[in-house]
Motif scaffolding. Sequence first.
Motif, PDB file in Angstrom:
ATOM      1  N   LEU A  73       0.826  -1.209   0.000  1.00 38.11           N
ATOM      2  CA  LEU A  73       0.000   0.000   0.000  1.00 38.11           C
ATOM      3  C   LEU A  73       0.854   1.250   0.000  1.00 38.11           C
ATOM      4  O   LEU A  73       0.470   2.277  -0.562  1.00 38.11           O
ATOM      5  CB  LEU A  73      -0.916   0.004   1.228  1.00 38.11           C
ATOM      6  N   GLY A  74       1.997   1.199   0.666  1.00 39.85           N
ATOM      7  CA  GLY A  74       2.853   2.370   0.745  1.00 39.85           C
ATOM      8  C   GLY A  74       3.995   2.122   1.696  1.00 39.85           C
ATOM      9  O   GLY A  74       4.182   1.015   2.203  1.00 39.85           O
ATOM     10  N   ASN A  75       4.782   3.171   1.942  1.00 38.01           N
ATOM     11  CA  ASN A  75       5.908   3.096   2.864  1.00 38.01           C
ATOM     12  C   ASN A  75       5.833   4.251   3.852  1.00 38.01           C
ATOM     13  O   ASN A  75       5.699   5.414   3.445  1.00 38.01           O
ATOM     14  CB  ASN A  75       7.232   3.140   2.110  1.00 38.01           C
ATOM     15  N   GLU A  76       5.919   3.938   5.123  1.00 36.39           N
ATOM     16  CA  GLU A  76       5.873   4.950   6.175  1.00 36.39           C
ATOM     17  C   GLU A  76       7.267   5.551   6.388  1.00 36.39           C
ATOM     18  O   GLU A  76       8.285   4.876   6.185  1.00 36.39           O
ATOM     19  CB  GLU A  76       5.365   4.328   7.473  1.00 36.39           C
ATOM     20  N   LEU A  93      -5.814   2.746   8.422  1.00 34.84           N
ATOM     21  CA  LEU A  93      -5.142   3.844   9.116  1.00 34.84           C
ATOM     22  C   LEU A  93      -3.854   3.308   9.737  1.00 34.84           C
ATOM     23  O   LEU A  93      -3.883   2.337  10.497  1.00 34.84           O
ATOM     24  CB  LEU A  93      -6.065   4.412  10.188  1.00 34.84           C
ATOM     25  N   VAL A  94      -2.723   3.942   9.410  1.00 33.01           N
ATOM     26  CA  VAL A  94      -1.412   3.455   9.847  1.00 33.01           C
ATOM     27  C   VAL A  94      -0.681   4.573  10.584  1.00 33.01           C
ATOM     28  O   VAL A  94      -0.697   5.727  10.153  1.00 33.01           O
ATOM     29  CB  VAL A  94      -0.564   2.997   8.638  1.00 33.01           C
ATOM     30  N   TYR A  95      -0.029   4.215  11.692  1.00 34.23           N
ATOM     31  CA  TYR A  95       0.753   5.222  12.408  1.00 34.23           C
ATOM     32  C   TYR A  95       2.187   4.736  12.618  1.00 34.23           C
ATOM     33  O   TYR A  95       2.459   3.547  12.756  1.00 34.23           O
ATOM     34  CB  TYR A  95       0.117   5.580  13.753  1.00 34.23           C
ATOM     35  N   SER A  96       3.107   5.691  12.595  1.00 35.07           N
ATOM     36  CA  SER A  96       4.519   5.411  12.828  1.00 35.07           C
ATOM     37  C   SER A  96       5.107   6.549  13.654  1.00 35.07           C
ATOM     38  O   SER A  96       4.582   7.671  13.654  1.00 35.07           O
ATOM     39  CB  SER A  96       5.271   5.249  11.505  1.00 35.07           C
ATOM     40  N   ASN A  97       6.190   6.245  14.368  1.00 33.36           N
ATOM     41  CA  ASN A  97       6.766   7.222  15.292  1.00 33.36           C
ATOM     42  C   ASN A  97       8.276   7.308  15.128  1.00 33.36           C
ATOM     43  O   ASN A  97       8.945   6.327  14.770  1.00 33.36           O
ATOM     44  CB  ASN A  97       6.470   6.832  16.747  1.00 33.36           C
ATOM     45  N   GLU A 105       8.244  12.646  17.114  1.00 36.53           N
ATOM     46  CA  GLU A 105       7.462  12.943  15.916  1.00 36.53           C
ATOM     47  C   GLU A 105       6.620  11.724  15.562  1.00 36.53           C
ATOM     48  O   GLU A 105       7.039  10.580  15.776  1.00 36.53           O
ATOM     49  CB  GLU A 105       8.359  13.303  14.732  1.00 36.53           C
ATOM     50  N   SER A 106       5.450  11.972  15.018  1.00 33.01           N
ATOM     51  CA  SER A 106       4.598  10.872  14.589  1.00 33.01           C
ATOM     52  C   SER A 106       4.000  11.183  13.227  1.00 33.01           C
ATOM     53  O   SER A 106       3.890  12.348  12.822  1.00 33.01           O
ATOM     54  CB  SER A 106       3.487  10.595  15.608  1.00 33.01           C
ATOM     55  N   HIS A 107       3.636  10.111  12.537  1.00 36.73           N
ATOM     56  CA  HIS A 107       3.089  10.217  11.182  1.00 36.73           C
ATOM     57  C   HIS A 107       1.866   9.315  11.104  1.00 36.73           C
ATOM     58  O   HIS A 107       1.896   8.167  11.543  1.00 36.73           O
ATOM     59  CB  HIS A 107       4.139   9.779  10.160  1.00 36.73           C
ATOM     60  N   LEU A 108       0.787   9.842  10.540  1.00 36.07           N
ATOM     61  CA  LEU A 108      -0.475   9.116  10.417  1.00 36.07           C
ATOM     62  C   LEU A 108      -0.880   9.116   8.952  1.00 36.07           C
ATOM     63  O   LEU A 108      -0.937  10.172   8.317  1.00 36.07           O
ATOM     64  CB  LEU A 108      -1.542   9.811  11.272  1.00 36.07           C
ATOM     65  N   HIS A 122      -0.933  12.881   8.025  1.00 34.76           N
ATOM     66  CA  HIS A 122      -0.780  13.912   9.048  1.00 34.76           C
ATOM     67  C   HIS A 122       0.603  13.747   9.686  1.00 34.76           C
ATOM     68  O   HIS A 122       0.961  12.646  10.111  1.00 34.76           O
ATOM     69  CB  HIS A 122      -1.831  13.774  10.153  1.00 34.76           C
ATOM     70  N   ASP A 123       1.356  14.838   9.759  1.00 35.05           N
ATOM     71  CA  ASP A 123       2.628  14.839  10.478  1.00 35.05           C
ATOM     72  C   ASP A 123       2.465  15.650  11.749  1.00 35.05           C
ATOM     73  O   ASP A 123       1.918  16.766  11.723  1.00 35.05           O
ATOM     74  CB  ASP A 123       3.734  15.442   9.617  1.00 35.05           C
ATOM     75  N   MET A 124       2.940  15.101  12.858  1.00 29.86           N
ATOM     76  CA  MET A 124       2.751  15.745  14.160  1.00 29.86           C
ATOM     77  C   MET A 124       4.058  15.790  14.920  1.00 29.86           C
ATOM     78  O   MET A 124       4.760  14.782  15.029  1.00 29.86           O
ATOM     79  CB  MET A 124       1.699  14.973  14.969  1.00 29.86           C
TER      80      MET A 124
END
Length: 358
Positions: A73-76, A93-97, A105-108, A122-124
């Motif tokens: 599907l993609g690469n985080e 929905l995928v999350y990485s930190n 930092e986290s990415h959704l 979303h980048d946080m």
Amino acid sequence: MDSVTPAESLDDFIPEKVAYDYGRISGIDCSPDNNYVAFGCAIDGSIMLWNKTKETGSFGYNGVQNSGDIDILGNEPYNPAGLEFSPDNKYLLVYSNYYNPELFESHLTLYDVENKTTVRAHDMENNLINYVAFSPDGRYYASSYKIGEGSGQCTVNLWDTETGEVEKSIISDNYRVKSLVFSPDGEFVVISFEGHEDCADSIVFFNAETGATQTTLDGISAFKLQFSKDGSILAGENGDGRGLFVWDTDSYEVKSKFYDADMPYDLSLSPDGKFLMAVDPSALIVWDISSEKQILRTKSYKLDYVDNFNAAIFSADGKEIIVGLKATEDSRYLVGTKFDEGMVFIYNFTEIVESYYE
């Protein structure tokens, strides 16, 4: 069944399907229609989508995956930490930190499952995501948005799934969110907070529409909160080796505690609320919640094809357990180089239960 019946072990059962040749499996979810398994790979951040309904070839065991059954599907940008399908099977929905002592930092990412495309991301900053959740009607998805600084004020956002706009935010005088989940009826979003010196750990039931606090369980927090399908059972992992808890949601009292797994990597409650599964690198355990007995216990060293366990989940219908693991270099299931040892196995859980209770 004798009261001292020993737990079953996976070395007595043959996996029904196997997906092979990936980096370390860092999270697994099964689609609500039970057709797909999604998993993340820690080495390159790839997100894989496996159509487990397709007939596949066999090499001495049932259903070895072939490349046509799995899509990327993609690469985080960071190591994927977890993922969740939407209730209508449309989205993932995928999350990485990313973490170092000076930076969180986290990415959704929201993926379209059918079209295999990225909908939005979303980048946080100043945030670590430990769990995400969709509302039961699929209108919203929720995650932590900001870790509290100093005295607290951490934030949870509920995004509109179709537009990506923040529909509402929940702000708490706590340090961070350890887990969150919607109740199956959609009435509550339940958030587990890690406190700080001025605020104790807590699990809070918020009204999903108004954000008002309904109930607070003080002095306790949990990772990987999850409800049974009927909402009568809530389970979570207390963290720091302090056990797995199961709550009765009518009384909010602890129904069962399990201390057999020290610090599990993953936790899964069966949809009917009857069984609880946990994995750490060396063991996979399933308990019957009503009797508090282990019905399945497998040490990784007892399986000649497993180095360690990484993740596990019940299938959407509760009839299978889906296990992410690192295979041994001489595993009979391994296909490819020794650098691609991450595998996903599917076992018939109905067969395991029947074997234990026969």
